[in-house]
Structures are given as C-alpha cells and as structure tokens.
Write an enzyme that holds these catalytic residues in place. Structure first.
Site, PDB file in Angstrom:
ATOM      1  N   ASP B  92       0.777  -1.235   0.000  1.00 22.32           N
ATOM      2  CA  ASP B  92       0.000   0.000   0.000  1.00 22.32           C
ATOM      3  C   ASP B  92       0.810   1.288   0.000  1.00 22.32           C
ATOM      4  OD1 ASP B  92       1.082  -0.138   2.473  1.00 22.32           O
ATOM      5  OD2 ASP B  92      -0.809  -0.064   3.564  1.00 22.32           O
ATOM      6  N   ARG B 277      -3.208   5.017   7.049  1.00 20.85           N
ATOM      7  CA  ARG B 277      -3.748   4.716   5.723  1.00 20.85           C
ATOM      8  C   ARG B 277      -4.897   5.643   5.404  1.00 20.85           C
ATOM      9  NH1 ARG B 277      -3.457  -1.049   4.543  1.00 20.85           N
ATOM     10  NH2 ARG B 277      -5.220  -0.462   3.231  1.00 20.85           N
ATOM     11  N   TYR B 285       2.787  -2.897  11.658  1.00 20.55           N
ATOM     12  CA  TYR B 285       3.733  -4.004  11.450  1.00 20.55           C
ATOM     13  C   TYR B 285       4.316  -4.342  12.807  1.00 20.55           C
ATOM     14  CZ  TYR B 285       3.758  -3.211   6.381  1.00 20.55           C
ATOM     15  OH  TYR B 285       3.404  -3.093   5.064  1.00 20.55           O
ATOM     16  N   PRO B 365       8.651  -5.784   3.705  1.00 19.81           N
ATOM     17  CA  PRO B 365       7.745  -4.731   3.230  1.00 19.81           C
ATOM     18  C   PRO B 365       7.928  -3.403   3.961  1.00 19.81           C
ATOM     19  CG  PRO B 365       6.570  -6.201   4.696  1.00 19.81           C
ATOM     20  CD  PRO B 365       7.975  -6.710   4.635  1.00 19.81           C
TER      21      PRO B 365
END
Lengths: 655, 655
Positions: B92, B277, B285, B365
């Site tokens: 994302d 987001r 995470y 990531p």
C-alpha cells in the site's frame, strides 16, 4: 455563427432573440420575450406547483444560485427561456477571487483544466515611426494576496457546463425552454414576514402549456434585459456612453509576440485589446469609430445590418501595424455594442424577489467583471436565503443582500467609467500631448487591481459584519474574504490551504486560534473556551451534526511539539457535532480524524508558517468568524467568547 | 476477511490460494496454481490467438505494463488467475518517485485524492521508566529534489483500480480468471531475432476452455510465487531470514499522538511500525517472537493455524505502553510472514519472456518498496518493448531491462538487509548498551532516503545511457530521473512543471537549452541548430508527427524580453512534426500554440527561475536527451549536435 437569423422559434411557438445577451444594449428593442400571438401553445392545461426558490435564468448568476442552494439542501427550481446552452462567445473572464469562490464549491479544478490563464498584461503604444511597439509587460493580477495570481478565460458555455454538471450531481436540471409570463408578490404583511409562506406567484409557459408556480422566493437572474426587473418596474439608473466596441473571437495566424497575453494596444489607428482564450483562440475588443460607417442610429443604437465582422477585424489589423493578424478559419463569434453603465435602483422587492447579475448592473466588458459580478451576487445571496428558509435566521438578514451587492455594483460602475474613458482615449504621442500616457494608464490599471481581481472587495459594517475587535486580527480585514494561508494538520503535518477547509456549505466557520497548546497554561485556557463554546453554540443548533457551525482550531505549537489530542474533543471530528467532516470534492481530507491545525512550515520549509503573523493575531489567539461565503465577519477575544453569542443572536434564532 | 478458507475454486475447477500473496513467503508450498485433476474444464474447445505482448498477472507490475503499452499503442493482452480485484490489505505504499511516474501517466491526481500522505517519520523509544516516549520527528522523505515530499498510502485494490480505469479508457480489460498452463519459447535463432515473430506460445485456460496464445513477447508479472518464473526454471537467489512479522489493518481508538504519522516504535516489549492509511485506517507491522508461540515450523514456515490477529495486536499493545490502542471495529486484514530476501537469477529468457515485480525480487515490506519496485520494473520495460515492436529500435535494446532492473533489485536487497536487521534489533537502553540507538537508526534512515524514495535511482552507463558530456549539465545526473523544475511558457509566462511536459508516451524528449534568445547572436546560432536537428531527426522518423521524438526549447531570456516567435518554427507546435501537442490528462496544456519555455520566475516571483543553474547548464546551453521513462540519458553541446545522431544510431534504426 451568423447573425442573419435574429430570432428563433421556441417549441411552443414563441420567439426569442439570438444575440449576445450578456453584452450590454445590443438590440434593446428586440430582447424581451415576444409572444407570437397567432400561435399560442397548443396544450394549455394549467399546472400548479410549489417551490422554495424559483430561479429565472440559467446564466452565470442563475446557475451559481442554483448550485449553491442545492448544495445547502434547499428546494429549488431553475428555468431558462433559451432552448440550449450558450455555445460560444459572450462573457469569458474569471477573476482571481471568483476562482477562489468556485474552488469553495469544488469547481475550480475543472475550470483550471479547461481554461486559459492570463498571467501577464502587455502594453503596446506607437513608436517613433508610428508603428506600435512593446512598452511594458506587468503582472496581470496585482492583488498581492490572490491565491490564484492570474485570470482564467473560457467561453461562457463551458463555464456554465461546469455548473450544470455539478448541479446534475445534486439532481438539479435547468428546465428549458420555459418563459415567465407574470409575477405577483403578496401584499399581505403577515405573509411577507413569514419565510415559510409561498409569497410569490409566477406563471411559466413552455411547450406543454402553462404552470403557476408558488414560490417562497424568486431570483431574477435573467440578464441585462431582465424580464423580472422590467415586470417589477425596477429602474436602471445610469447612462449610455459614446463608446462603440466590436468583439471578434478568432483563431489568428500572427507574428504578434503577445498574442497569448492580455494585451492593450493603443495605436494611432485606434485601440484594441487582446484576450487569449482556451485552445488557440483569441478575443479582440476593438474600438470603433462611427464617422465612416454610420452604423449608429439617431437613438444611439447599433444598426447591425451595416456592420460585418470583417470590417471590425480590418480596424484591428490597422492598429496592429507592423504586425500581421490573419484568420486561420471562420469567426467563432462576433458582436458590436455601445457601452451602457447602469445599476438597478433596487436589488429586491420586499426581499421576496431578488435580481442578480446583469439584471442589476451593466457596464463595459473590458475590465472582465461581468460574469464575476454576477456569480458573486448569487454567492452572496444563496447562504442568506438558506438560513432564512431553514428557519435559522431572521428574514431581515436578506436586506444585507442589496446593502452589500448594490454598493459593490455602484463601485463597479464608477470604476468602469474611469477605465472605459482611459481605454477609449487616444495614446499620447509627440504630436498629441493631450493623449493618455502609458504611465497614466498603468497607474489606473494597478490602482484598481484589488478591485478588478475581486480580492479587495470589502462589505461594510452591518448586522453580519462587526468590526469591533478588528485589532485582534489586524490583517484579517473584517468584511473582506479570508486571506489565503497554508496551515498544517496537527496529526500528520500535511499542509492545507485554509480556504479549502472552508467550503461553501452554508455553515459559519469558527476559526479558534488557540495560542500554543504545547504550553500547559494555554491548554487549560482552551479547555474552558471549548466548554463555553460548546454550550453557547448548542443553544443555536439541534441535531447530531450542526448545519450552522463548523469549527477549526489552529494552534501555534510547532510540528515537532504538537500533540493533536492535547486539544479538547470538541475540536476533533470524531467527537464534536461542530466539527464537520468535509464531503466536498475540493482538496479532499482523506482522513477526517481531526481538524486541528498548526501554524508551522511543512517538512521541507517550503509552505506554510507565519499564519498568526500574516493574520495579525497575537500569541494569545482569537476567535474569528467566517461567513458561509468566506468573508471575515467578526473577531472575538478568547477570554470574552460570549461576544460571539451577542453577534449571532442579532440574526440567528435559538430553537 | 478471515483466513479460514485458504483456497478458492476457479469457475473452471481450479483452486487458487487466498492469501496476501504480495507479502513474501507466507504459504510457499500452497501458492502456485493447483490443478484439480478430477474436474477438468467441461468445454475443452481449443482457441488459437495472436498478440504482440501477453501479460500474465494483473498486480501492480502487470497493470503498469498494460497501461504503459496501451498508451503507446501496443497490441496487448493481460490475464490474471484471480477472479476478482484485490479488495484490501497487501501492499500500500507509494514512494515519491513512483508518484512522479504515475503523474507522467496522468494518474497522480486521483492517487493524491484517494490516498493518505505521510509527511513525518516519528520515533518512539523507551524512556527512563521503561514506557515509550517521543524521541524525534523528522521529514519522512529526505530526498531534497523529490517533487512530492511525502509517501502515499492506499490499499492495493484502490491503486489497481486507478490503473484499471485508465486501461479501460484505452479499451484494455483484464481477462480473469485465466490461468496459464504451459509456456514455450522458440529455439529458432532466426525467429528469436525477428521482433515481428510470435516467438512464444502460452496455453491459457479459463472456464470456457483452453486457448493457445502466440505472443511476440510475454511479461510474467505473476507475483512472488510466479508461475512464469518457476516454469522457466529461473532461480531465486538469496535467503530466508529469521525475522517474523505480523501485519494488522485496523481502525484504532487511541490516545497515541503519532497515530497519523509513519512511526517506528522501539520498546522493551518489541518493535512496531505505524503506517497511517486512507480514511482513519492504520496498518501496524509488529515484530513477533516465536519462543512463546511455536507457530514457525521446523522448515521455517508459518503455521498460521496457531496464530490469531488478536495475538498479534496484543504484542503491539504492550509495545505502545503507556498509550492505549483499541479496536473500533473488526480487523480489515491481517497476515504474518517471515522475511525472505531474494532476487531472480535472470529477468528474462532470450528477451522474449520477461519477469517483473515480485516475480523477480522479494524482500521485507517495511521500507515500503514492494509495489514501487514492481511498477518501476514495468515502467522501464514498456517503452523498450514499444520501440522494438514498432521496428524503431534494435532488439538488443531489451537487454538493458535486466541490466538496469536487476542491479536495482540487488541494491534493494542489500538495503533491506541493513534495514531489517536494524529494525528488528532491540533498542539501546541504560541496561542494554548493545542495542540499536536512535541516532544509528536515524542515520541509516536518512542515508538511504534517496534510495527508499526512489529519487536517487541511477541507471549505469549502457547503450542508452551516455555520460560523456555530463559536465555540460553538471547537476542533471545522467542515468537519474530529470530533476523537477518549474519553467514558464514563453508566450504567456504560465508556469509549468517540466515533468508535466514529459508524459510517458513512448517518445524521447529533447530539451534544447538555447541560451538567451533575446540576443541576436544566440538566435542566429539556434537557427542553425534547428536546421541540423530537423534533418538529423527526420532520418529516424517518418509520418506527419514524430512518434519517436518530442522537442522542448528552453530559453534563458526573461519574461520581459522574450518573444516566443524568435524561436525557429521547428520548436513550435503548429509548425513542427517534432513538437507534440500533449493529449495526456496531466496538467493540461490548454493552448498548444507553442512549446517554447523560458527560465524565469513567475509574475509573483514565487515559482520557477534558476533552472539553468539548478541543472548546471551554462549560458551557451546544451541539448539534453530524456528517455521515454523520464531518465536523463545523454547530453550534447549545441555546437556538436551531431553527437545525438551517433547516440541514437547505436540503437534506433533509420527507415
């Protein structure tokens, strides 16, 4: 487009004239709707209907009113006698303040995409050998605080389409062709003073027959030859001038280096103005002299049969010497007109029928004000109508429409008189020392920059404009629009234009400049302010989300030190009925988590910062009220926040 | 979304796993397509078809390749085995350089509207009492020349939708669910060297049966568990790490002040990273420790049945002490993974089948590189394929794809090793002096800022990257993307971002820095340059409009003195086949009248200016070649413009 066919039949057997109706007196005698008596509408069933606001005319003033009211949830109807949208020509200049206003409705993005931008004003004058030469290039927009430092040009049809599409999203469509045939306002004082009463009756006619509309309010936005104005016997005050101008829209093939700038050409062969448009199009305004042509009748009207666009262009070509201007194709549009400078004697009848736009002011088009003045009339009126219709505000609020917009219109005419005279004057040369010098012209051009850009417009003290605490925000002039400024969102340091957080959604915006919330004393004070604000505003508003007020808190804490959740919950979207998550498609607030801002530069130091200083607000902060149309209307000290209560009680009711 | 059902039946009777396939080795054993032998497709009619480029996989690498090729007019097909678009979760993060790239396709506007922005990176570490406290807030993006100084977060499904919609405008749709079952590349040298030959045969299967596709080229963009890669026996080189991370997407109710910043939390109870987001969503995470849980199997795989998202969140909650993080609703998405750091041994087979995206590199990531690396692989490949397919470039141009992107992927893995180690390390405290200090972490974070932002990526010297005249544009690093800079359009002084004038349309862009065209000597020189350029470029191109080259002239004349038509007609849209009117929906050039720019500030002095200096170009100017993907590839002196001829002849054919 030719002007051979000057009338066009409506489906119902009515004729309307096909002319550039937004440019002042073209065919004054032929413009109002002409009943064609031998062929009345066939289906003459009479319908009856009710509506809160009926808007007559879907030009710039009409569509702005319709969109603004629709966005505020007002029941409305808009009708127009033209069977189609305007295809080309007519008014086309959007001033910096109008771009800000359109942005507040979420419409600027498309305007910026489709429109041409004028950044430079260039001036040409006769050189020693008589040919024109470049005298100067200056910024076209001189207002230092304009958020958009340029004018936009785009044909009126495209601008209206932006509105039509936004209206369509709200389910509002223009009924056309529909013409009004009679209008009557109740004479009953009780009805007139009840905002819920349908005090106006308008008879409309279309190809399906006749309809009697009972409206609470009517807006006559039906242009320079307004049927509403004439029918209600509102006089236009002012006069016709001697200035004759031709206008041609064309795509030129030219070696003129300033063809993409707004250019004023003063030559020994006449004056001309270049307005670059979208695509490769250009509009030329050309001063005409009647002596050779005899196209002005004895009653000061243009006999258009005696003029051809080629003649107008020929005059322009001479003034452009030594540069050549050729046509690459046909004329897109052309017209010819005598400037009239007039203002309506009143802008409303009993605050039940209002006129807006060209219906209340006509002037020369060269200062590019027409469409802007029109849209801003409606922008001023729409929120006031909303507040009265919703039962929030006293009906007397509506008196401020004429108070504010008629003053502006008169200023506009006064400005126009100066400007048109100067513009039409011969250039000063060796041989003609009485002519207009470039310096004189430039001085006027720049002196009036605040006015022509729309940025400097200032509404005078009134019920809704209270200057008593001006000194607490010394540079936010009360009565002027809120100065653009970039602040950061406290939670994530993302920069936002403050104007983008103040959409035209009908709400009053309260900007609470809290001072430095990283300081414990300040935080304590703000807790008290929030408590008082909450109970005060709650008295005016009901429901889960306030439709009347929206709050933004602006802390002077730095991005390094701020904690957004140091601010009371009242200032955070998730918790307060006074903090409204934006749903307008402007610069979207993806996260509505909080609406707490800080006055600091962005992470790169490139944007934002100095907001308190730019607004003239001290470290102790202040509360600033912004009207729903974006104008600063009141400032209060944080330790006397109850002054807001006094301000609002003067026109807002408590349920 | 739950992970109970780990497989899903395709309409044709095939199973695919339902997992977060863009995060590295989750269920490595279960991911490739599993034929369900007892229920083969019922309708087994075999179709045959031809296509220039077949793209397998519609993730970020696949849709970028499809859009880029479609925009360049290449015949293509894109298939995906998933029946639906990705609904949520997965990758994302969009890095600053990727935003620039998306802008070059006209896609950044929507991305900026829908996505969240991260401007700040915040760091929390244990305080004296063991609870975490704010250590530092720094700019998230440290690359000084990034045009967009922030990262964007938005779920992968929304990002893919932006591409799907843009592809749909070009008439391209993803065929799904469609799975490949075999791939064969011709072994005939003559066929392999003929770009017009359909050298690859792929068998596809969907619910209607089997199809044999004959493709000139194939792109395997089918993710970390790439069927294309495995089928062609391309090895992944590198290793599995010991780092186990959990990911949860949720909407938190929290008093943590940096919940809307990218925040790295190093606590005594573990490490955690906050990625805000779109909307109010947040991704966490969380570093996991297997000692208590035993969810890692002996062969280093996760036994997901032993993990619940609540457990992962519980670990996070401990590390956030003294702040509380509660859920307001259900988890949007979650996963758990062991970081693998691997690069494919080759990125193509015979330059006929290419792999791109996760198919050729897997890594952690947290540096937010995955989707960016994938899209930029395709962005690099698409123009090269276009030029070969059109017959313009020699097929050897395609070798530069692996040369450039494999080097980058290796750099990425090396960076990731450093970063993941640091990230997973315990914080340094009084009691644990061997831990990672904030200063050390910050130093690495900022040192690699150029790399992680994508801004610093530099392609090495090759057939298409010629550094011989680097000194003529000393600050435009050859091999790096063109530095953002604002120039004015000469004709109207309107400011433009130079990057917006260089859309990803497959053309090489020639920036001709002319020097000061207000000077007669310079003008004379430029006439000669134009003549030579015209005849040189004409040798490479046919047709009325060149699809190979686009020219922008940039004069150092001031806005007061410039005359756009002092520049030769070659540099003006109306006259030259090498000056291409933009039709890409970026920042639109309403008037295409001319594409002559000047290096000056805008009318307000707020934007633009100093372009020659920022680029390290002297008053004599230079010619700068920009590759179709926006990277500087060659600089030539204006008095030896024939060096461009030598450069292009090395890979561009003359008809």
């Amino acid at each position: 487009m030719t002007f051979g066919a000057r009338r066009r039949m409506l489906p119902g057997g009515w004729y309307i004239p096909l002319t550039g109706t937004r440019l002042t007196p073209l065919f004054p005698s032929s413009v109002s709707l002409i009943p064609f008596t031998s062929d009345m509408p066939k289906n003459s069933a009479v319908k009856e209907s009710e509506v809160d606001v009926l808007i007559i005319g879907a030009g710039p003033a009409g569509v702005m009113a319709a969109l603004a009211l629709a966005r505020n949830g007002v029941n409305l109807r808009i009708v127009d006698q033209r069977p189609n949208k305007v295809p080309a020509g007519q008014a086309d200049g959007i001033q910096p303040r109008t771009i800000e206003v359109l942005q507040s409705y979420g419409l600027a993005e498309r305007l910026l995409k489709e429109g041409n931008q004028m950044h430079i004003a260039a001036f040409y004058n006769p050189g020693p050998n008589g040919d024109i030469e470049l005298t100067d290039r200056v910024p076209d927009v001189t207002a230092p605080t304009a958020r958009y430092p340029f004018e936009i040009t785009l044909h009126q049809g495209a601008i209206e389409a932006i509105f039509m599409d936004a209206m369509a999203e709200m389910g509002v469509k223009v009924d056309r062709p529909v013409a009004p045939t009679s209008i009557q306002i109740s004479k009953d004082e009780a009805i007139l003073s009840d905002p819920k009463a349908h005090a106006v009756e308008v008879v409309l006619i279309n190809d399906e027959g006749t309809e009697v509309v009972h409206a609470k309010f009517v807006i006559g936005a039906d242009g320079a030859h307004s049927w509403v104005r004439k029918t209600l016997d509102i006089a236009m005050e002012g006069e016709q001038t001697d200035y004759i101008w031709g206008v041609v829209d064309l795509t030129p093939d030219t070696d003129f280096p300033d063809i993409r700038n707004k250019t004023v050409v003063h030559s020994n062969n006449g004056s001309c103005m270049v307005i670059p448009r979208e695509g490769d199009k250009v509009r030329l305004y050309i001063q005409l002299d009647d002596r050779q042509n005899n196209f002005v009748t004895s009653d000061k009207r243009i006999d258009k049969d005696k003029v051809r666009p080629q003649q107008i262009l020929e005059v322009a070509r001479k003034s452009f010497n030594p540069y050549s201007i050729k046509m690459t194709d046909e004329f897109d549009w052309w017209t010819i007109y005598i400037i009239g400078q007039r203002v309506a004697s009143q802008f409303s009848v009993h605050e039940r029928v209002f006129i807006a736009g060209d219906a209340c002011h006509t002037h020369s088009p060269k200062a590019g004000q027409g469409m802007n003045a029109s849209m801003n009339d409606s922008h001023n009126l729409a929120w006031k109508l909303t507040h009265v219709l919703r039962g929030w505000a006293d009906i007397s609020l509506l008196k401020t429409y004429e108070f504010e917009r008629k003053t502006y219109a008169q200023d506009l005419i006064n400005f126009d008189k100066n400007f048109a005279k100067l513009f039409s004057g011969k250039p000063r040369t060796e041989d003609f020392q009485d002519g207009v010098s470039h310096e004189e012209f430039l001085r006027i051009f720049q002196t009036f920059g605040g006015f022509t850009s729309g940025i400097g417009i200032r509404y005078a003290e009134s019920l809704i404009t209270n200057t008593s605490h001006q000194s607490l925000a010394a540079k936010l002039i009360i009565g002027q629009r809120l100065l653009p400024q970039i602040f950061l969102r406290a939670a994530d340091s993302r920069p936002f234009h403050i104007q983008d957080l103040l959409p035209s959604d009908g709400r009053f915006k309260l900007l609470i400049f809290t001072g430095n919330t990283a300081d414990a004393t300040c935080r304590k004070k703000i807790v008290d302010v929030a408590k008082e604000l909450d109970s005060m505003l709650s008295r005016f508003t009901t429901g889960k989300i306030s439709l009347l007020f929206d709050i933004l808190a602006i802390s002077s804490a730095t991005k390094a030190a701020v904690r957004y959740n140091d601010l009371p919950k009242m200032f955070r979207s998730h918790w307060s009925k006074f903090v409204f998550p934006l749903n307008v498609n402007i610069q979207p607030l993806i996260s509505e988590y909080i609406r707490v801002l800080i006055d600091d530069t962005d992470v790169r130091g490139a944007q934002g910062g100095d907001g308190y200083r730019n607004y003239g607000i001290g470290p102790d902060g202040a509360a600033v009220v912004i009207r729903p149309d974006g104008y600063v209307s009141m400032v209060a000290p944080l330790d006397a926040i109850n002054e807001l209560d006094i301000y609002f009680r003067a026109f807002i009711k408590t349920p």
